[in-house]
Every structure is written in C-alpha cells, then in structure tokens.
Design a protein around this motif. Structure first.
Motif, PDB file in Angstrom:
ATOM      1  N   HIS A  86      -5.930   6.313  -6.583  1.00 43.74           N
ATOM      2  CA  HIS A  86      -4.853   7.268  -6.873  1.00 43.74           C
ATOM      3  C   HIS A  86      -4.988   7.812  -8.292  1.00 43.74           C
ATOM      4  O   HIS A  86      -4.889   9.034  -8.532  1.00 43.74           O
ATOM      5  CB  HIS A  86      -3.505   6.565  -6.688  1.00 43.74           C
ATOM      6  N   LEU A 123       2.266   4.586  -1.287  1.00 42.33           N
ATOM      7  CA  LEU A 123       1.781   5.702  -2.094  1.00 42.33           C
ATOM      8  C   LEU A 123       2.822   6.823  -2.053  1.00 42.33           C
ATOM      9  O   LEU A 123       3.544   6.952  -1.055  1.00 42.33           O
ATOM     10  CB  LEU A 123       0.446   6.225  -1.555  1.00 42.33           C
ATOM     11  N   ILE A 168      -6.533   0.643  -4.247  1.00 32.53           N
ATOM     12  CA  ILE A 168      -5.665   1.777  -3.924  1.00 32.53           C
ATOM     13  C   ILE A 168      -5.156   2.446  -5.201  1.00 32.53           C
ATOM     14  O   ILE A 168      -5.181   3.681  -5.344  1.00 32.53           O
ATOM     15  CB  ILE A 168      -4.487   1.319  -3.052  1.00 32.53           C
ATOM     16  N   PRO A 194      -1.648  11.725  -0.840  1.00 35.37           N
ATOM     17  CA  PRO A 194      -2.179  10.414  -1.251  1.00 35.37           C
ATOM     18  C   PRO A 194      -2.513   9.469  -0.099  1.00 35.37           C
ATOM     19  O   PRO A 194      -3.480   8.710  -0.189  1.00 35.37           O
ATOM     20  CB  PRO A 194      -1.053   9.851  -2.122  1.00 35.37           C
ATOM     21  N   SER A 195      -1.735   9.483   0.976  1.00 33.93           N
ATOM     22  CA  SER A 195      -1.975   8.536   2.069  1.00 33.93           C
ATOM     23  C   SER A 195      -3.340   8.746   2.723  1.00 33.93           C
ATOM     24  O   SER A 195      -3.879   7.829   3.363  1.00 33.93           O
ATOM     25  CB  SER A 195      -0.868   8.654   3.117  1.00 33.93           C
ATOM     26  N   LYS A 244       0.825  -1.208   0.000  1.00 29.87           N
ATOM     27  CA  LYS A 244       0.000   0.000   0.000  1.00 29.87           C
ATOM     28  C   LYS A 244       0.859   1.257   0.000  1.00 29.87           C
ATOM     29  O   LYS A 244       0.497   2.272   0.599  1.00 29.87           O
ATOM     30  CB  LYS A 244      -0.958  -0.008   1.190  1.00 29.87           C
TER      31      LYS A 244
END
Length: 483
Positions: free
Chosen positions: A398, A40, A394, A296-297, A38
C-alpha cells in the motif's frame, strides 16, 4: 455365540478409543493465535475516484511497447539463471506434495528371504527340533534352511488428519513457491526495464557531452585567436581548456557506464556480453502514459508477494494442526501374507507353508512430552510470525503505491520546469557566443553559460530516466508483469 463375542469386542474397542481420545485431548495444551488483518481503505489517498481500472492488468508487452526491450524480457524469461534455479525449487515443492500424499496411503512391500541356521542341540529350540518329526522316522534337517516369499503392508490410520494436513501444508508451500516465482518475474522485468532506460539515458548524455565539447572547442579556438590579437589573456584560455578536459573525462566515464550497463543487461538476460539493440532517439521527448491504480483491495490479488505471504500463512496454520495432532494416539495396522518352508519343494505346499498375520498398534505419548510441546509452541510462534509477515507485506504494498503516485506527480512537475530551464539556457548560449565573438562579453560569461546549459540538459535526461523508472516501479508495485 461367536457373533455376540465379536460385537462385544467391537463395542469395547470403540469405547476404549473414545475414552482414550477424551483423555488425551484433555491433556493437550492450547494456544490461540490471532487472525490476520487485511483491512485496506476503499481508495488510495489523494485519488478521488474509485475506478477499478488497473494498469497491473496490462500485459508487459503492451505496457512497454518497445520491440527491443520486449525482446530482452522474452529472452530473460527463458535464459535467466536465477529464475531457472527458482523453477527447480517449484519442482521440488511439487515433489514434496507427492511425498506427503504417500504418507497417509498404505505402504506395501514384497519380501524374499533365504537363511541357514544351526542351533545348539542342548538348547530349548535344539532339543525340541531333535524330538520333532516332519514325517515318520525323519527329523528336522541340520543345519536348518529357511525360505520365505511374501507381501507385507503397514498403514497408519489418519484419525486426527495429521497426515492429510501435512499434505495440505505442502500444497500451500508449493503455491507459495509459485507466487515467489511470479514475484521474481515481476522484479526481473522491472530491473531489465530500468537498466534499458538507463542505457538510453546514457546514450543521450554521451550525445549531449559530445555536442558540448564541440561547442567548447570552437570557443577555445576563438579565445586563442583573441589572445594572439591581444584581445584576451591566457587566463581565459586556461579556464576553457580546463573545462574541456573536465567534460572529456566525463565523456569517458559515461562510456564506461554504458559498457557496464550493457553487461548488466546481458547478465539479466542470461547470455554472453554483446551489444544491446536499442533506439535512444527521442528519449527526452518520450511520453509517460497515465497509470491507473484501481482500488487498494486489488493489491491482494494482483501482488504475488502478498499471495505468497498468504499461502505461507495457510501452511503455518496447517503445520500448527499437525503439531497438535502429535499429542494424540497414532493407530497403525500391519498385515502380511506369504509362504515359508525349510525346503524349496515345500514352499508351494499349502496350507502347510502359508503364513499370514494381522496386527494393530496404538501408540501415544504419555510421559516426558516436552519435545512435542516445544514443537507445538514453535508451530504457534511461526504461525504468528506468518501473520505479521502477511500484514507487513500488505502495508508495504500500500505504501509503495502511495509513494509511487506522489513520485510520478512530482517528477512530472519537475520535468516541465527543467524543460523551460533548458530552453532558456540554450538561448543564452547563442546570445553569449555572439557577444563574445563581438568582444562584448568575456570568457567567464561564455564558460558559465555553457556549464549551466550542459548541467541543465544532463539533469533533464536524468529526470526523464527517473520518470520512466517511476512508471516501471508503479507497474511493479501494482502487481503487474508476472501474468
């Protein structure tokens, strides 16, 4: 002496249990599933700052700031049938937690029974009953009745945490269902907002077409007068008439789109067809607020679909542990206590009518474990599927944000150019109309100018609608709306 014997039995039981566990563990297949990724980037592409201000955290009532639109959304969150169907799934998932929780607790039941039995005298039981006296000179009654009342309990010892892990998996599934509902709410709000803006855009298109038809009909009357004065030909009249017919047909088409869009909104809101309250004035001039995308997180916590995929992954991991525990022995305790007699008057005579029992079982698969192996391998495969699904969600989130950022920027530039185009063509209509009335321009110049101006105005409305739709889509992509 007795205490020593009991200690010896306990020691032997522990040793036997330990050895059995080691033997079965050594025979259990293992399959390693990789951990999810995960990672990013620290910031979105083409976004210079790392500001954590995020438009997704704005409540939808504040974000849209339109009383008519907000009223539609409020009604939909109560009446939308699809959303209410999903709420029942949440309730069923919650009930499943209670069911799984009950599996690792003792099962206790009550029993009451009555029976009549007659066995052959020349059988082992019949001969024994004939020679048995319950009191001096009195044999067993024939036929033999029997009455029983009591309580019994069974309890599977959750040594390998199989039952508790199954309950935890049910909790993860429940949380996943809740996030699925949140994701549905986000999509529902976005769809209502898109349809509402589309309805406003159609209102403006209808207004533009009506104004343009009025202008064209004035021109048509003028050219007919010119034809009567031999200053124009019938060709010009026919061309302008055809343009009027074309735009009139387009007007009817827009009216039909308005009806369908209103009915779509009523369906989403969950009510019978009725007029949609709205204010379509100043639609083209409506300001587009700045969207703050954060970092992004934040998608991992703001997007319900990502959290849903994460809970599904956790459930899949627990299901794998449950499948693995099926290779190990299961231990069950059974106990019962009650009263039993062949006549009801003896039923309360204790201790003669008292019965009780206590037993323990250990059951383990030994031969032909293919079904258990298949279930275990399938659980591992489903876990890997959940890993890929989580990573895909995910990545999709994004990319959606990046596409939304680009689209908002491009549409802003396109809108500015179309505004200048509309201004230029609107001015040219006045010029060509004056020239035409002074017989210094022909009908084709008027026709083409009016057609270009109409198309540019309709395109401007369409671009504004796309801008608002892009704003709504970005709000959804960032994870806003559900909270």
């Amino acid at each position: 002496m007795n205490k020593s014997i009991f200690k010896l039995i306990n020691i032997r039981s522990v040793v036997t249990l330990t050895l059995s566990s080691l033997i079965f563990q050594s025979c259990v297949p293992t399959k390693t599933v990789r951990e999810e990724k995960k990672d990013l980037p620290e910031q979105f592409q083409n976004v210079a700052s790392k500001d954590t201000t995020n438009s997704a955290q704005i409540k939808w009532k504040t974000f849209f700031n339109d009383e008519h639109l907000n009223a539609l959304i409020e009604t939909a969150l109560v009446n939308n049938q699809e959303l209410n169907i999903f709420l029942q799934q949440i309730d069923m998932a919650k009930n499943e937690i209670q069911a799984r929780k009950g599996e690792y607790l003792p099962f206790v039941g009550l029993q009451a029974a009555a029976e009549v039995e007659k066995v052959g005298r020349y059988t082992s039981q019949g001969a024994n009953d004939a020679n048995t006296e319950i009191k001096p000179g009195k044999e067993f009654p024939e036929p033999l009745q029997n009455y029983k009342v009591g309580a019994f309990a069974t309890w599977e010892l959750d040594v390998w945490k199989k039952l508790r892990n199954a309950k935890k998996a049910a909790v993860m599934e429940y949380l996943s269902t809740v996030e699925g509902k949140n994701f549905m709410v986000t999509n529902l709000i976005a769809e209502i907002a898109d349809s509402y803006y589309e309805l406003q855009a159609l209102d403006n298109k209808l207004k533009i077409l009506t104004q343009n038809l009025e202008l064209q009909n004035n021109g048509l009357r003028t050219i007919r007068l010119q034809m009567q004065a031999a200053k124009a030909t019938s060709l010009g009249v026919q061309r302008l008439e055809a343009e009027v017919y074309k735009n009139t047909a387009e007007l009817f088409s827009v009216k039909q789109e308005i009806v369908e869009t209103e009915n779509k909104l009523n369906f989403l809101v969950g009510r019978a067809p009725q007029p949609i309250q709205r204010n379509s004035e100043q639609f083209v001039e409506k300001e587009i607020d700045t969207m703050y995308v954060g970092i992004p997180s934040q998608l991992l916590t703001n997007r319900p679909d990502i959290r849903r995929a994460e809970y599904e992954l956790q459930a899949a991991k627990l299901d794998t542990q449950v499948a693995k525990a099926n290779f190990y022995p299961s231990f069950t305790l059974r106990a019962g206590v009650g009263l039993e007699a062949f006549q009801t008057k003896y039923l309360t005579s204790t201790p003669e009518s008292l019965l009780y029992g206590l037993a323990g079982d250990m059951v383990a698969p030994l031969i032909n474990r293919n079904a258990i192996k298949t279930a275990y391998y399938n659980a591992n495969d489903k876990q890997l599927q959940a890993v890929f699904e989580y990573e895909k969600t995910i990545l999709k989130a994004h990319i959606e944000v990046l596409n939304g950022l680009s689209k908002i920027d491009i549409l802003k530039k396109s809108y500015e150019q179309k505004v200048h185009q509309v201004e230029a063509l609107t001015n040219s209509i006045e010029i060509t109309t004056k020239l035409f009335n002074a017989a210094r321009a022909d009908y084709m110049e008027v026709l083409l100018t009016q057609r270009d101006a109409l198309e540019s105005k309709l395109q401007l409305v369409e671009t504004k609608k796309e801008q608002l739709a892009a704003k709504v889509n970005m709000y959804k992509s960032l994870g806003g709306g559900w909270n």
